[in-house]
Structures are given as C-alpha cells and as structure tokens.
Design a protein around this motif. Structure first.
Motif, PDB file in Angstrom:
ATOM      1  N   LEU A 223       0.664 -22.148  26.032  1.00 14.57           N
ATOM      2  CA  LEU A 223       1.722 -21.942  25.050  1.00 14.57           C
ATOM      3  C   LEU A 223       1.846 -20.451  24.755  1.00 14.57           C
ATOM      4  O   LEU A 223       0.839 -19.750  24.623  1.00 14.57           O
ATOM      5  N   SER A 224       3.080 -19.985  24.628  1.00 15.61           N
ATOM      6  CA  SER A 224       3.283 -18.593  24.264  1.00 15.61           C
ATOM      7  C   SER A 224       2.774 -18.350  22.849  1.00 15.61           C
ATOM      8  O   SER A 224       2.606 -19.283  22.057  1.00 15.61           O
ATOM      9  N   GLU A 225       2.537 -17.114  22.545  1.00  9.77           N
ATOM     10  CA  GLU A 225       1.957 -16.738  21.265  1.00  9.77           C
ATOM     11  C   GLU A 225       2.824 -17.201  20.093  1.00  9.77           C
ATOM     12  O   GLU A 225       4.012 -16.915  20.031  1.00  9.77           O
ATOM     13  N   SER A 226       2.191 -17.932  19.182  1.00 16.52           N
ATOM     14  CA  SER A 226       2.870 -18.333  17.957  1.00 16.52           C
ATOM     15  C   SER A 226       2.524 -17.295  16.899  1.00 16.52           C
ATOM     16  O   SER A 226       1.360 -17.161  16.502  1.00 16.52           O
ATOM     17  N   SER A 227       3.497 -16.532  16.446  1.00 14.40           N
ATOM     18  CA  SER A 227       3.203 -15.401  15.565  1.00 14.40           C
ATOM     19  C   SER A 227       4.081 -15.412  14.321  1.00 14.40           C
ATOM     20  O   SER A 227       5.165 -15.994  14.291  1.00 14.40           O
ATOM     21  N   GLU A 228       3.577 -14.738  13.302  1.00 18.50           N
ATOM     22  CA  GLU A 228       4.271 -14.544  12.041  1.00 18.50           C
ATOM     23  C   GLU A 228       3.972 -13.122  11.594  1.00 18.50           C
ATOM     24  O   GLU A 228       2.836 -12.654  11.699  1.00 18.50           O
ATOM     25  N   ASP A 229       4.965 -12.405  11.092  1.00 18.60           N
ATOM     26  CA  ASP A 229       4.717 -11.029  10.674  1.00 18.60           C
ATOM     27  C   ASP A 229       5.584 -10.662   9.487  1.00 18.60           C
ATOM     28  O   ASP A 229       6.584 -11.324   9.177  1.00 18.60           O
ATOM     29  N   ALA A 230       5.184  -9.587   8.826  1.00 18.63           N
ATOM     30  CA  ALA A 230       5.939  -9.045   7.693  1.00 18.63           C
ATOM     31  C   ALA A 230       5.727  -7.545   7.672  1.00 18.63           C
ATOM     32  O   ALA A 230       4.681  -7.041   8.092  1.00 18.63           O
ATOM     33  N   SER A 231       6.720  -6.813   7.187  1.00 18.65           N
ATOM     34  CA  SER A 231       6.634  -5.362   7.158  1.00 18.65           C
ATOM     35  C   SER A 231       7.533  -4.816   6.058  1.00 18.65           C
ATOM     36  O   SER A 231       8.579  -5.396   5.735  1.00 18.65           O
ATOM     37  N   SER A 232       7.113  -3.685   5.493  1.00 23.77           N
ATOM     38  CA  SER A 232       7.933  -3.023   4.486  1.00 23.77           C
ATOM     39  C   SER A 232       9.077  -2.254   5.120  1.00 23.77           C
ATOM     40  O   SER A 232      10.010  -1.831   4.420  1.00 23.77           O
ATOM     41  N   GLY A 233       9.000  -2.037   6.445  1.00 24.28           N
ATOM     42  CA  GLY A 233      10.041  -1.291   7.134  1.00 24.28           C
ATOM     43  C   GLY A 233       9.963   0.201   6.879  1.00 24.28           C
ATOM     44  O   GLY A 233      10.976   0.893   6.971  1.00 24.28           O
ATOM     45  N   GLY A 234       8.780   0.696   6.576  1.00 22.74           N
ATOM     46  CA  GLY A 234       8.613   2.120   6.271  1.00 22.74           C
ATOM     47  C   GLY A 234       8.150   2.314   4.842  1.00 22.74           C
ATOM     48  O   GLY A 234       7.727   1.375   4.147  1.00 22.74           O
ATOM     49  N   ILE A 235       8.206   3.548   4.347  1.00 21.66           N
ATOM     50  CA  ILE A 235       7.766   3.874   2.999  1.00 21.66           C
ATOM     51  C   ILE A 235       8.770   3.340   1.972  1.00 21.66           C
ATOM     52  O   ILE A 235       9.975   3.557   2.097  1.00 21.66           O
ATOM     53  N   VAL A 236       8.262   2.613   0.981  1.00 21.47           N
ATOM     54  CA  VAL A 236       9.077   2.124  -0.136  1.00 21.47           C
ATOM     55  C   VAL A 236       8.495   2.701  -1.419  1.00 21.47           C
ATOM     56  O   VAL A 236       7.285   2.930  -1.534  1.00 21.47           O
ATOM     57  N   ASP A 237       9.354   2.920  -2.410  1.00 18.96           N
ATOM     58  CA  ASP A 237       8.900   3.617  -3.618  1.00 18.96           C
ATOM     59  C   ASP A 237       8.670   2.714  -4.815  1.00 18.96           C
ATOM     60  O   ASP A 237       8.236   3.177  -5.887  1.00 18.96           O
ATOM     61  N   GLY A 238       8.962   1.460  -4.703  1.00 25.23           N
ATOM     62  CA  GLY A 238       8.683   0.540  -5.798  1.00 25.23           C
ATOM     63  C   GLY A 238       9.727   0.492  -6.875  1.00 25.23           C
ATOM     64  O   GLY A 238       9.520  -0.160  -7.912  1.00 25.23           O
ATOM     65  N   THR A 239      10.865   1.157  -6.702  1.00 22.74           N
ATOM     66  CA  THR A 239      11.911   1.105  -7.722  1.00 22.74           C
ATOM     67  C   THR A 239      12.674  -0.211  -7.699  1.00 22.74           C
ATOM     68  O   THR A 239      13.262  -0.608  -8.713  1.00 22.74           O
ATOM     69  N   ALA A 240      12.679  -0.878  -6.581  1.00 22.49           N
ATOM     70  CA  ALA A 240      13.343  -2.183  -6.481  1.00 22.49           C
ATOM     71  C   ALA A 240      12.354  -3.316  -6.732  1.00 22.49           C
ATOM     72  O   ALA A 240      12.642  -4.262  -7.472  1.00 22.49           O
ATOM     73  N   ASN A 241      11.199  -3.239  -6.098  1.00 25.28           N
ATOM     74  CA  ASN A 241      10.137  -4.224  -6.268  1.00 25.28           C
ATOM     75  C   ASN A 241       8.790  -3.522  -6.179  1.00 25.28           C
ATOM     76  O   ASN A 241       8.649  -2.476  -5.533  1.00 25.28           O
ATOM     77  N   SER A 242       7.809  -4.125  -6.803  1.00 23.24           N
ATOM     78  CA  SER A 242       6.441  -3.643  -6.651  1.00 23.24           C
ATOM     79  C   SER A 242       5.725  -4.512  -5.628  1.00 23.24           C
ATOM     80  O   SER A 242       5.936  -5.727  -5.565  1.00 23.24           O
ATOM     81  N   PHE A 243       4.876  -3.881  -4.803  1.00 19.86           N
ATOM     82  CA  PHE A 243       4.144  -4.587  -3.751  1.00 19.86           C
ATOM     83  C   PHE A 243       2.652  -4.298  -3.898  1.00 19.86           C
ATOM     84  O   PHE A 243       2.252  -3.194  -4.319  1.00 19.86           O
ATOM     85  N   GLY A 244       1.837  -5.280  -3.534  1.00 18.08           N
ATOM     86  CA  GLY A 244       0.396  -5.087  -3.628  1.00 18.08           C
ATOM     87  C   GLY A 244      -0.356  -6.015  -2.702  1.00 18.08           C
ATOM     88  O   GLY A 244       0.213  -6.912  -2.076  1.00 18.08           O
TER      89      GLY A 244
END
Length: 502
Positions: A223-244
C-alpha cells in the motif's frame, strides 16, 4: 399378439433413447466447461475431455462443415422395430467444406495427407480413386488443463484512522492555545484524527499446479504511504490566531503549551513562529503458500491453504516548531528563538504461518471466489524516538539538548524498547470475475485484514514533564515513566484485477 410385442419393443427402444439423451444432457450440464467460443476450441474443459481443435463452433459453420455448403436436410433415423430399413442411413460425404483438400499423389490412406485430420468415413480406404475431393473431420485430441496462474490487482484500500494526543493546537488571538481553555481546537492530532483516507497499492499472486490436487504459489502486496500533515505555511505572528504545542506541566500541575505564535496572551510575551507536522504509515506483505484440493464438484472447488507470512508496518510521526520572541516584558530578549524537533518511528515485523480455505464457484463465464485465512506468529516491535531543543540568542545558537515535547532524548541507538509478541491476523477476500476471452478474466473484489497487536507512534507519546525547563537552557526535562502501548490495526477496500491462466 405380434402387434403388441412390436409396440412394446418400440416403447422400450424409445425409453432407452430418451434415457440416453437425458444422461448425455446431464453429463453436459455437469461438465466444468465455463463457456464456448466461436472460432476456437473451448479452452477451459476438464482434463481428459475430448474437444475439437481449430473448429468454428458457430451453428452455421458446423452445418457447413458436416453437411456441405449447400443446404441439406438431415436424414431420418430408422426406428428400432419398424420396417423402414435394416440400417441407419449414412450421412452424405462432407464436400467443399473449410477442411476440404484436393486428392493427389501425395494422399495417403487414413489421413488424407495431413496428420491433423482424420478421413471422413464416406471417403473409403484412400483419398484417391472415385472419392475425388474429400473433406476431413478434425482429429480429436485431449485438452490439457492450465497449470499456472497470475493475478495482478490494483488496491483501493482504507486504513484505520489512528489516534494521538493533540500535537498542535490553536485558539483565537489573545487566548492561550491550551487544552483546558475554551475555544482551543486541535490543528494536528487527536482521537482518530490521523489517516483513514484512501491509499492506492497493488497485489500480485502467482503460482503453479504441480498436480490436479496440489499447487504452490506466492503473493505480494503493498500500500502506498498513508499520510497526514499540517503546516503554518511559514512564519505567523499570532494576530489572527494563537498556536502552541500542548503538554501536561507537572509543576502546575495542569495543561500548558509551548507558544509558537501569539499576541496579547495574558502572562506571556508575544511570539511569532512556524510549525510542520506529519504522520505516515506504510504497509506491505509477502507470502509463500501451498494449496491442496479438499472438495470439488460440478463447477466448484475448495482448497486448503497453508504457508509462510511476512508483514511490515511502519508508522512515523514528526513535529517541528520554531518560536521567536517579539516582546520582552516578562523575560528573555527580543529575537530569542527556540526550535524543537520530535521524531518517533515504530516498526512492526511479522513472521509466521498461515492457514485457511479458498473456494471457487464457476457458472459459465462468471466465477466467484472466497479466501479466508488467519496468520499466526511473532510480531517484532521496534521503537525509535528522538527529541531535540535548540536555543538561539542574538542570532547565535547557545545550547542544544536532548528532549523535545514528544520524545525524551535519543533512542535510535538502543534496542531496550524493542519487544517480541505473539499475535494473529485474520484475513478475508471475496472476488467476482468475468472471463471475457480465453484464459483472461477481469475481477472486482473486497479485502479485509486485521492485526491484533501493533506498535504505533501515536500511542507511545509521553508529553508530561516539568514545563519550566522546556525553554530555559540548560535545564533537564523530568518526565514520569510511561508504559509501551500496543493497539490493533486494520485495512480494507476494493480490489480491481486481471487474472491470467496459462
């Protein structure tokens, strides 16, 4: 009285003819010939059955072959006991059919100069003389069974969704992204939040029949690789959302988080940053087996399957984050940077045996097959983890130490966490196939396989430690001991394939 005797003989003869016709029809109905082809001999007859080679089996051509091109009516057959003649009329010689051959000096007695055909009985003892041009019936031969097979299938399978603790969380701007604060949601990770999507693959099955009752084969699927991913897409400043990155802080004790990006969170400086997270699962299997006939009948067969099985299941989880301080109201310096990387890999290697049953039912060009078996053996479980923190002040890395949020230290060079466990894996397959040409079938099926004891990365995360040391070098992380956790795993889906017998 003589008339009554004659009538009885007629009735007895008629009953015998009907009985013979019924037996012949029953024999034909119970044969294992799957289908007939126009222009070719039936190639799926049972071994030992008599068939014609190179004969067009269409009704028009059969009539032309045996009775000539010109329309001829069938001769009446004499009835036993009647006074219509002392013998059954002989059909007219077969003339000018596709197998006709001109006679000549090369003609020989018995085969009309061609060993592929027998001379028609009406030609006499030789091809020459008054017989002239003579047609031949094809010589009958014994058709052999196919003794090898190969199946190639495309797999469209779904693998069970996997669970982890929340690995990346978010909340509204100005709110801490901690699990016990209202509004916090998981960006990556969570209960059955990883995987479960469609994975493509392939399966090959091939083998050879050593006799009518016994055969050997091999099987491989991937079976081919079953994958899941997430990314901020670069530097974010937290003015829209906070991440941790959430964890349980033993110093509070309560839920806490390492801030990646936030603005205006009470009791904390502001940060900007980035994150990437990925989980992947790879599965493959290799088998060698033997099959032995247990039951067979008209259009069906059941085999006992037994052999060797090997499975490989690899689960990889990685999370990386960067936090850059943008204010210094509470502590630290503007521009201080913390990079945290975690990598967890688990490998499962199954070695054992298999036993089961395979049954097939044939009806004309259609066939239906079921395969049920269980794999029993040893599952070698391997855990490898690595966590690293790197601190940078004034643009210069000042410290790098083992221990991330998910993995404590580096275990890639130790086997202390490896274990062997006895496990089982039941498997079931069903398949419907249609033979659209000799020796070639197209199939669609469903497969299911379940492993009872598998080591997965998401089940072996321990993000419980003293939070005041995570961003204060060179303090060491203190983490309570955790136990290895095993879980089950299954995969299932649709199979689209091509079956070739030769």
């Amino acid at each position: 009285m003589e008339t009554k005797k004659t009538t009885k003989w007629k009735l007895l003869a008629l009953a015998a003819m009907l009985s013979a016709g019924s037996a012949s029809a029953a024999d034909q109905g119970n044969s294992n010939i799957n289908q007939y082809y126009t222009g070719a001999a039936p190639v799926t007859a049972e071994e030992g059955e008599i068939v014609y080679d190179d004969v067009d089996y269409s009704a028009d051509n059969m009539a032309a072959s045996f009775y000539g091109d010109e329309a001829q009516s069938l001769q009446p057959v004499a009835f036993v006991g009647d006074h219509q003649g002392s013998s059954v009329p002989t059909p007219a010689p077969m003339m000018n059919d596709p197998y006709a051959m001109s006679t000549g000096s090369g003609c020989s007695t018995g085969d009309c100069g061609n060993s592929s055909y027998e001379m028609a009985s009406s030609c006499g003892s030789a091809c020459g003389g008054s017989c002239g041009e003579c047609s031949k019936r094809p010589r009958r031969k014994m058709l052999q069974k196919t003794d090898m097979w190969m199946t190639a299938e495309a797999l469209l399978w779904f693998t069970q969704a996997r669970s982890t603790t929340p690995l990346i969380t978010q909340n509204a701007a100005g709110a801490a992204p901690e699990r016990d604060i209202a509004g916090t949601t998981s960006v990556f990770g969570g209960d059955e939040a990883i995987g479960g999507d469609l994975s493509a693959g392939f399966r090959l099955d091939f083998g050879k029949n050593l006799s009518d009752d016994f055969g050997v084969g091999g099987r491989f699927w991937w079976l081919s690789e079953s994958s899941e991913d997430a990314s901020s897409g670069g530097i974010v400043d937290g003015t829209a959302n906070s991440f941790g990155r959430p964890f349980y802080d033993t110093n509070i004790p309560s839920e806490n988080s390492i801030l990646i990006a936030n603005t205006g969170v009470a009791g904390s400086d502001d940060f900007e940053g980035s994150f990437t997270a990925e989980s992947s699962l790879d599965i493959y299997a290799a088998e060698a087996y033997a099959r032995m006939k247990m039951l067979s009948g008209s259009g069906f067969r059941t085999d006992l399957i037994g052999g060797f099985s090997h499975f490989g299941i690899d689960d990889t989880l990685s999370v990386n984050s960067t936090s850059i301080q943008t204010t210094a109201a509470i502590g630290g310096l503007i521009g201080d940077q913390t990079d945290i990387s975690d990598l967890i890999e688990t490998e499962n290697r199954f070695f054992g045996g298999q036993i089961g049953f395979e049954s097939q039912i044939n009806r004309g060009k259609w066939s239906f097959k079921t395969l049920t078996k269980v794999h029993l053996g040893n599952m070698e479980q391997i855990y490898r983890g690595s966590g690293v923190r790197t601190f940078t002040t004034g643009g210069v890395p000042t410290d790098s130490t083992n221990g991330g949020v998910l993995a404590m230290g580096d275990t890639f060079n130790t086997t202390a966490l490896d274990e062997d466990k006895f496990t089982f894996a039941p498997e079931a397959n069903v398949k419907l196939a249609y033979q659209f040409r000799p020796n070639v079938s197209m199939s669609v099926g469903y497969s299911f396989i379940y492993w009872d004891d598998v080591l997965l990365a998401g089940d072996n995360i321990n993000n419980v430690y003293n939070g005041d040391a995570i961003t204060t070098p060179p303090a060491a992380l203190a983490q309570p001991a955790s136990e290895r956790k095993d879980s089950s795993l299954y995969t299932h889906g649709i199979d689209l394939g091509c079956v070739i017998d030769f």
